[in-house]
Structures are given as structure tokens and as C-alpha cells.
Motif scaffolding. Structure first.
Motif, PDB file in Angstrom:
ATOM      1  N   VAL A 384      52.871  41.651  45.693  1.00 57.59           N
ATOM      2  CA  VAL A 384      52.207  41.153  44.617  1.00 57.59           C
ATOM      3  C   VAL A 384      51.590  42.238  43.879  1.00 57.59           C
ATOM      4  CG1 VAL A 384      51.857  38.584  45.468  1.00 57.59           C
ATOM      5  CG2 VAL A 384      50.052  40.601  45.882  1.00 57.59           C
ATOM      6  N   ALA A 385      51.421  43.465  44.596  1.00 58.89           N
ATOM      7  CA  ALA A 385      50.678  44.461  44.061  1.00 58.89           C
ATOM      8  C   ALA A 385      51.103  44.797  42.696  1.00 58.89           C
ATOM      9  CB  ALA A 385      50.564  45.454  44.929  1.00 58.89           C
ATOM     10  N   PRO A 386      52.410  45.474  42.505  1.00 62.09           N
ATOM     11  CA  PRO A 386      52.938  45.758  41.074  1.00 62.09           C
ATOM     12  C   PRO A 386      52.572  44.770  39.939  1.00 62.09           C
ATOM     13  CG  PRO A 386      54.578  46.191  42.835  1.00 62.09           C
ATOM     14  CD  PRO A 386      53.598  45.186  43.321  1.00 62.09           C
ATOM     15  N   VAL A 387      52.886  43.457  40.062  1.00 60.22           N
ATOM     16  CA  VAL A 387      52.569  42.422  39.250  1.00 60.22           C
ATOM     17  C   VAL A 387      50.864  42.283  38.968  1.00 60.22           C
ATOM     18  CG1 VAL A 387      52.580  39.832  38.754  1.00 60.22           C
ATOM     19  CG2 VAL A 387      54.451  41.055  39.948  1.00 60.22           C
ATOM     20  N   LEU A 388      50.052  42.239  40.005  1.00 65.81           N
ATOM     21  CA  LEU A 388      48.877  42.571  39.583  1.00 65.81           C
ATOM     22  C   LEU A 388      48.303  43.615  38.921  1.00 65.81           C
ATOM     23  CD1 LEU A 388      47.199  40.972  42.815  1.00 65.81           C
ATOM     24  CD2 LEU A 388      47.287  40.061  40.783  1.00 65.81           C
ATOM     25  N   PHE A 389      48.867  44.833  39.092  1.00 65.23           N
ATOM     26  CA  PHE A 389      48.459  46.072  38.322  1.00 65.23           C
ATOM     27  C   PHE A 389      48.781  45.923  36.895  1.00 65.23           C
ATOM     28  CE2 PHE A 389      49.318  48.726  42.382  1.00 65.23           C
ATOM     29  CZ  PHE A 389      47.839  48.941  42.795  1.00 65.23           C
ATOM     30  N   ALA A 390      50.023  45.404  36.710  1.00 62.84           N
ATOM     31  CA  ALA A 390      50.386  45.069  35.306  1.00 62.84           C
ATOM     32  C   ALA A 390      49.659  44.170  34.697  1.00 62.84           C
ATOM     33  CB  ALA A 390      51.934  44.654  35.462  1.00 62.84           C
ATOM     34  N   THR A 391      49.201  43.053  35.332  1.00 63.08           N
ATOM     35  CA  THR A 391      48.336  42.149  34.963  1.00 63.08           C
ATOM     36  C   THR A 391      47.002  42.225  34.123  1.00 63.08           C
ATOM     37  OG1 THR A 391      49.626  40.360  36.007  1.00 63.08           O
ATOM     38  CG2 THR A 391      47.436  39.793  35.132  1.00 63.08           C
ATOM     39  N   LEU A 392      46.682  43.251  35.436  1.00 61.37           N
ATOM     40  CA  LEU A 392      44.983  43.730  35.293  1.00 61.37           C
ATOM     41  C   LEU A 392      45.044  44.697  34.025  1.00 61.37           C
ATOM     42  CD1 LEU A 392      43.918  44.319  38.835  1.00 61.37           C
ATOM     43  CD2 LEU A 392      43.107  42.543  37.137  1.00 61.37           C
ATOM     44  N   LEU A 393      46.156  45.653  33.918  1.00 63.32           N
ATOM     45  CA  LEU A 393      45.993  46.651  32.769  1.00 63.32           C
ATOM     46  C   LEU A 393      46.155  45.848  31.507  1.00 63.32           C
ATOM     47  CD1 LEU A 393      45.816  49.666  32.290  1.00 63.32           C
ATOM     48  CD2 LEU A 393      48.528  49.686  32.554  1.00 63.32           C
ATOM     49  N   GLY A 394      47.219  44.810  31.499  1.00 62.91           N
ATOM     50  CA  GLY A 394      47.516  44.244  30.324  1.00 62.91           C
ATOM     51  C   GLY A 394      46.245  43.378  29.611  1.00 62.91           C
ATOM     52  N   THR A 395      45.607  42.951  30.681  1.00 61.94           N
ATOM     53  CA  THR A 395      44.429  42.224  30.393  1.00 61.94           C
ATOM     54  C   THR A 395      43.185  42.901  30.022  1.00 61.94           C
ATOM     55  OG1 THR A 395      45.136  40.498  31.953  1.00 61.94           O
ATOM     56  CG2 THR A 395      42.858  40.113  31.026  1.00 61.94           C
ATOM     57  N   TYR A 396      42.905  43.922  30.534  1.00 59.00           N
ATOM     58  CA  TYR A 396      41.573  44.518  30.481  1.00 59.00           C
ATOM     59  C   TYR A 396      41.721  45.982  29.775  1.00 59.00           C
ATOM     60  CZ  TYR A 396      39.689  41.332  33.700  1.00 59.00           C
ATOM     61  OH  TYR A 396      39.411  39.933  34.074  1.00 59.00           O
ATOM     62  N   HIS A 397      43.169  46.572  29.886  1.00 59.58           N
ATOM     63  CA  HIS A 397      43.328  47.847  28.998  1.00 59.58           C
ATOM     64  C   HIS A 397      42.362  48.908  29.438  1.00 59.58           C
ATOM     65  CE1 HIS A 397      45.945  45.414  26.489  1.00 59.58           C
ATOM     66  NE2 HIS A 397      44.870  44.686  26.033  1.00 59.58           N
ATOM     67  N   SER A 398      42.144  49.021  30.781  1.00 60.22           N
ATOM     68  CA  SER A 398      41.400  49.889  31.616  1.00 60.22           C
ATOM     69  C   SER A 398      41.760  50.230  32.935  1.00 60.22           C
ATOM     70  CB  SER A 398      39.928  49.560  31.534  1.00 60.22           C
ATOM     71  OG  SER A 398      39.123  50.251  32.187  1.00 60.22           O
ATOM     72  N   TRP A 399      41.637  51.395  33.355  1.00 62.20           N
ATOM     73  CA  TRP A 399      41.822  51.751  34.684  1.00 62.20           C
ATOM     74  C   TRP A 399      40.980  51.070  35.749  1.00 62.20           C
ATOM     75  CZ3 TRP A 399      38.215  54.290  37.410  1.00 62.20           C
ATOM     76  CH2 TRP A 399      37.616  55.091  37.038  1.00 62.20           C
ATOM     77  N   VAL A 400      39.633  50.692  35.462  1.00 61.46           N
ATOM     78  CA  VAL A 400      38.924  50.390  36.296  1.00 61.46           C
ATOM     79  C   VAL A 400      39.217  49.152  37.137  1.00 61.46           C
ATOM     80  CG1 VAL A 400      36.460  49.557  36.566  1.00 61.46           C
ATOM     81  CG2 VAL A 400      37.007  51.598  34.922  1.00 61.46           C
ATOM     82  N   PRO A 401      39.781  48.302  36.612  1.00 58.95           N
ATOM     83  CA  PRO A 401      40.091  47.173  37.285  1.00 58.95           C
ATOM     84  C   PRO A 401      41.216  47.367  38.404  1.00 58.95           C
ATOM     85  CG  PRO A 401      39.874  46.214  35.336  1.00 58.95           C
ATOM     86  CD  PRO A 401      39.806  47.845  35.156  1.00 58.95           C
ATOM     87  N   LEU A 402      42.026  48.428  38.021  1.00 57.47           N
ATOM     88  CA  LEU A 402      43.153  48.780  39.066  1.00 57.47           C
ATOM     89  C   LEU A 402      42.431  49.663  40.121  1.00 57.47           C
ATOM     90  CD1 LEU A 402      45.657  50.380  36.506  1.00 57.47           C
ATOM     91  CD2 LEU A 402      45.569  47.913  37.297  1.00 57.47           C
ATOM     92  N   ALA A 403      41.332  50.393  39.967  1.00 60.90           N
ATOM     93  CA  ALA A 403      40.846  50.931  41.185  1.00 60.90           C
ATOM     94  C   ALA A 403      39.983  50.190  41.909  1.00 60.90           C
ATOM     95  CB  ALA A 403      39.794  51.918  40.522  1.00 60.90           C
ATOM     96  N   VAL A 404      39.381  49.043  41.268  1.00 56.57           N
ATOM     97  CA  VAL A 404      38.521  47.983  41.883  1.00 56.57           C
ATOM     98  C   VAL A 404      39.551  47.270  42.971  1.00 56.57           C
ATOM     99  CG1 VAL A 404      37.212  46.069  41.739  1.00 56.57           C
ATOM    100  CG2 VAL A 404      36.725  48.140  40.175  1.00 56.57           C
ATOM    101  N   TYR A 405      40.676  46.871  42.284  1.00 58.11           N
ATOM    102  CA  TYR A 405      41.521  46.193  43.134  1.00 58.11           C
ATOM    103  C   TYR A 405      41.967  46.993  44.548  1.00 58.11           C
ATOM    104  CZ  TYR A 405      46.170  44.281  44.413  1.00 58.11           C
ATOM    105  OH  TYR A 405      47.403  44.000  44.980  1.00 58.11           O
ATOM    106  N   ILE A 406      42.200  48.246  44.172  1.00 60.60           N
ATOM    107  CA  ILE A 406      42.718  49.240  45.349  1.00 60.60           C
ATOM    108  C   ILE A 406      41.706  49.208  46.413  1.00 60.60           C
ATOM    109  CG2 ILE A 406      43.529  51.508  46.288  1.00 60.60           C
ATOM    110  CD1 ILE A 406      44.980  51.759  43.601  1.00 60.60           C
ATOM    111  N   ALA A 407      40.273  49.627  45.926  1.00 62.45           N
ATOM    112  CA  ALA A 407      39.198  49.505  46.788  1.00 62.45           C
ATOM    113  C   ALA A 407      38.991  48.389  47.339  1.00 62.45           C
ATOM    114  CB  ALA A 407      37.889  50.035  45.914  1.00 62.45           C
ATOM    115  N   PHE A 408      39.047  47.073  46.901  1.00 60.99           N
ATOM    116  CA  PHE A 408      39.199  45.733  47.557  1.00 60.99           C
ATOM    117  C   PHE A 408      40.131  45.735  48.617  1.00 60.99           C
ATOM    118  CE2 PHE A 408      40.389  41.343  47.900  1.00 60.99           C
ATOM    119  CZ  PHE A 408      39.106  40.862  48.523  1.00 60.99           C
ATOM    120  N   ALA A 409      41.659  46.183  48.507  1.00 63.18           N
ATOM    121  CA  ALA A 409      42.221  46.193  49.576  1.00 63.18           C
ATOM    122  C   ALA A 409      42.000  46.962  50.726  1.00 63.18           C
ATOM    123  CB  ALA A 409      43.673  46.777  48.946  1.00 63.18           C
ATOM    124  N   ALA A 410      41.167  48.137  50.215  1.00 63.03           N
ATOM    125  CA  ALA A 410      40.701  49.089  51.629  1.00 63.03           C
ATOM    126  C   ALA A 410      39.727  48.524  52.292  1.00 63.03           C
ATOM    127  CB  ALA A 410      40.199  50.373  50.679  1.00 63.03           C
TER     128      ALA A 410
END
Length: 440
Positions: A384-410
Motif C-alpha cells: 500500500v505504500a506507493p499508493v499512499l504516497f501518491a494519494t498524500l502528495l496528490g491531496t496535500y501537495h506537500s512532502w510533509v505528509p509523506l515524511a510523517v507517514y514514514i515516521a509513523f511506520a518507523a
């Protein structure tokens, strides 16, 4: 306590190579299929007035390979603890190889009609089932022939497969793209990439057939301790181990999806770089991983494996917050450094990961437990990671949600490392003694 010297046991090197070959084949097929789904499968198997619709349908077959993995983990994981590692690993390699070869000769929609995409989906499903049973066995094949106190290094053979397979697949595709015209590639060239996997299958089978059963499974037979219902035993007697193993896999999967797959989209669409320059950065990082993963595995044998894994997971959670601002200006050298560091962090999680997961479970349940953890974590991580990355970037147009998602996975993987246990070499040494006694 006496530590049996198994580092020089006959078959250890062959087992290492057999493990690496199988996982390299798996990830070669994975990379070739993903490229073919993006480039040709939409037109050849899912014709539609809207080409984008065909591409989406083609990628849906890609997802089938992930969703079918737990079935392989359940079926082959159980059989691996009941019938033996070697038999099941031969079966999974044949299944992966045959399905991949059949995709290479599959008639297209124009020739076979609706039967073509149906067959493609079924073959992709079969690939996923084989992959689901392959990883756990590949880890045990190499690690159970090696010294249990060097499990990090020996088990890393299965972990080198992804970067090795990706490099091989991209090398083959680059060569085909260089020597064939676009029409030739669409007509028959893409099939060559699938048919070449047959060479790896033959080589892998040649190695695996010559191997004996692993010493640990021989000891289980000698002591008559093979489990009758290993899946039920894992869920009822080792739930903490299973949860720890599943959670520990999530951050490495998400990091790998970011720095080998989605970074290509981010670099081309957000940073306006060429795809070839982004791909070059990924290939350089993947090439370094081939050496870093065994190094990380060996290092985890010398220091506390959980501590090393945990430090790498923390680094994975922090790095995106440095990576995205650094590459925001569109600098390729900074992108290269960022991708290389990201994949190096991934290597220091993924290299020791096989040993960490295997040693969460008792030897008699390791194939089942490891396979379940690998396949179930893959659904909530890599699938699901590639789909979530694309969805987050398409929705928020920012890298911050992507980084937060990776941090949550960590954070989830840190919890898994915390719940996990350190290696208990006494278990393996007891099996060594049983095997030695039974062979006399």
C-alpha cells in the motif's frame, strides 16, 4: 556452553548461494513485471478507449501478486515445518519460474480475447503464492546451514535478492531498450525479459537439488518434534513473536517503496528531473545495497542485533525530514546523496531483518512464523505504500505528509523491535546436538 563450529559446515556456501539465487529471481520477476505493467500490459491485455484505464487495470494485476502472498505463506510455511525446507523451496522456485515463463509466452487480448487478461491475473496470483512461500525458506536455508552465532550474515543472503534482482531486471530492460525499436519491444521484446528468468530457475534448481536438508530440520526429525499444526501453534503459543516480526518489517518496506519506486515519481513530477537521472540515482543506491546488506548482517552478529535494527529504524523515521528539503531545489547531486543514504539506512534494517525475524520463533516453527510475518507485513507495508504516497502528495501537495507517514511506520517498527527478543543460541545448539547424535 559448547558452540558447534558450523561456519565451515559442508553446504553452507552452497546454501547461501541457493538462498540468494531464489530471492534474486523473485525480485527480478517483481521488477520486470512492474515495468511491463507500466509500459505494455495496458495496451496488450487491457485494451480500452482510455489508455490510462488500461494502465490502471494492468497495475491491478501487480497488486494481485501482493495479495496472494499470505496464501503462499500459510500453505508453504506450514509445509516447510512439516515436510522440510529443501522440498518446499524447490516447489516454490518451480512455481515462480513456471508462472513467469508462461507470462512470457501468453497470448495478448488481440489473439485470445478476454482469456488473455484472465490468464495474466491467474499467473500473477501464482507468482505471489510462490513468493509468499519462498522468503521464509530462503532465510532458513542459508541460516540453518551456517553458524547460529553468524545468523545475521548467513540470513542476509535472502536480503541481497531485492537489489540484485532489481539491478538485473533494469539491466536487461535497458539492454533491450537500447537494441530494439519501440515497435519491436512492444511486439516481442518484452517477452524476452520474462523468458530470461528461466536461466535463473535452472541455475537455482541445480543448486537446491544438490543440497541436503538443513541440520535443524534433520534434528527435528531425529527428535520427532516436527509440529502437526504449526499455524495454530504460532498463533496460540507465539503471538508476541508474530506481532513483533510483522511490525518490525513495516518501516523497511515503506522506506524501500519510497527510495526505489515513489522517488522516481517525486523526482520527475515535483522536481522536474528526467526519469533517467532519477533512475540512475536509484540504481547506484541499489548497487551499494548489494554490499551493505551482508555487511549490516555481519555487523549485527558482533553487536546487539535488536539495538542495531532499532537505530536504523530511528534513522529511517528522521531521514525524510532532511531528504525532502534538501532535494527541493532540484539538485541531482543532492538527490543522489539523499537516495543513497536512504537506501543505506534501509540496508541496515533489511540486512539484519531476516535473522531478527527468524530468531523470534522456536526452530520447529520458524518456517511458518517467518513466512506469516513476511507476507502479512507486506500487505500493510510494501503493497500500500506507493499508493499512499501518491494519494498524500496528490491531496496535500506537500512532502510533509509523506515524511510523517514514514515516521509513523518507523514508530510501528520500533514497537516491533521492542517487543522482539534477542537470539537464543541455546535453542539452535540443542538442535545441533540432537542432529549430531542422530547421525552417529
Amino acid at each position: 556452553m559448547h558452540n558447534p563450529d558450523t561456519s565451515g559446515r559442508p553446504g553452507a556456501r552452497r546454501a547461501f548461494l541457493a538462498s540468494l539465487t531464489g530471492t534474486a529471481l523473485e525480485w527480478y520477476d517483481f521488477a520486470v513485471y512492474s515495468a511491463a505493467a507500466a509500459l505494455v500490459f495496458g495496451d496488450l491485455f487491457f485494451p480500452a478507449e482510455d489508455p490510462f484505464t488500461g494502465t490502471i487495470l494492468a497495475f491491478s494485476t501487480y497488486a494481485v501478486g501482493y495479495l496472494s502472498r499470505p496464501l503462499g505463506g500459510f500453505v508453504f510455511g506450514r509445509l516447510g515445518d512439516v515436510l522440510g525446507r529443501k522440498k518446499i523451496l524447490i516447489a516454490t522456485l518451480v512455481l515462480i519460474g513456471v508462472t513467469t515463463l508462461l507470462i512470457g509466452v501468453l497470448p495478448t487480448y488481440e489473439t485470445a480475447g478476454i482469456a488473455a487478461p484472465i490468464a495474466l491475473v491467474l499467473l500473477r496470483f501464482g507468482q505471489g503464492v510462490g513468493v509468499g512461500g519462498e522468503w521464509g525458506g530462503a532465510v532458513l536455508l542459508s541460516s540453518e546451514f551456517g553458524d547460529p552465532r553468524r545468523r545475521g550474515f548467513y540470513a542476509s543472503a535472502a536480503q541481497v535478492g531485492p537489489p540484485a534482482g532489481n539491478l538485473a531486471a533494469n539491466g536487461v530492460l535497458a539492454l533491450l531498450g537500447a537494441v530494439l525499436s519501440e515497435d519491436q519491444f512492444l511486439s516481442w521484446g518484452w517477452r524476452v525479459a520474462f523468458l530470461l528468468s528461466g536461466l535463473l530457475v535452472v541455475f537455482g534448481l541445480w543448486i537446491r537439488v544438490k543440497l541436503e536438508e538443513t541440520p535443524v530440520f534433520k534434528a527435528m526429525e531425529t527428535a520427532q518434534t516436527r509440529p502437526e499444526a504449526p499455524i495454530r501453534e504460532v498463533f496460540t503459543t507465539q503471538p508476541r513473536a508474530l506481532v513483533a516480526a510483522i511490525l518490525s518489517r513495516i518501516a523497511p518496506d515503506v522506506m524501500y517503496a519510497m527510495f526505489t519506486v515513489f522517488v522516481l515519481t517525486y523526482a520527475t513530477q515535483e522536481l522536474h528531473m528526467s526519469r533517467s537521472s532519477a533512475l540512475t540515482a536509484v540504481l547506484i543506491g541499489s548497487g551499494l545495497q548489494v554490499f551493505l546488506m551482508p555487511l549490516a548482517g555481519a555487523l549485527s552478529d558482533r553487536v546487539n542485533r535488536r539495538a542495531l535494527y532499532g537505530c536504523a529504524v530511528v534513522a529511517a523515521g528522521v531521514w525524510p525530514f532532511l531528504f525532502f528539503p534538501a532535494v527541493g531545489g532540484g539538485s541531482w547531486p543532492l538527490l543522489l546523496i539523499g537516495v543513497v543514504v536512504g537506501l543505506a539506512i534501509h540496508a541496515f534494517m533489511y540486512g539484519p531483518q531476516a535473522a531478527f525475524i527468524a530468531e523470534q520463533f522456536s526452530p520447529r516453527l520458524r518456517y511458518t512464523g517467518s513466512s506469516l510475518a513476511y507476507t502479512l507485513a507486506g500487505i500493510v507495508g510494501g503493497a500500500v505504500a506507493p499508493v499512499l504516497f501518491a494519494t498524500l502528495l496528490g491531496t496535500y501537495h506537500s512532502w510533509v505528509p509523506l515524511a510523517v507517514y514514514i515516521a509513523f511506520a518507523a514508530v510501528l517498527s520500533c514497537a516491533g523491535v521492542y517487543l522482539g527478543r534477542n537470539a537464543d543460541h541455546a535453542e539452535d545448539e540443542e538442535f545441533e546436538r540432537l542432529n549430531a547424535a542422530g547421525s552417529r
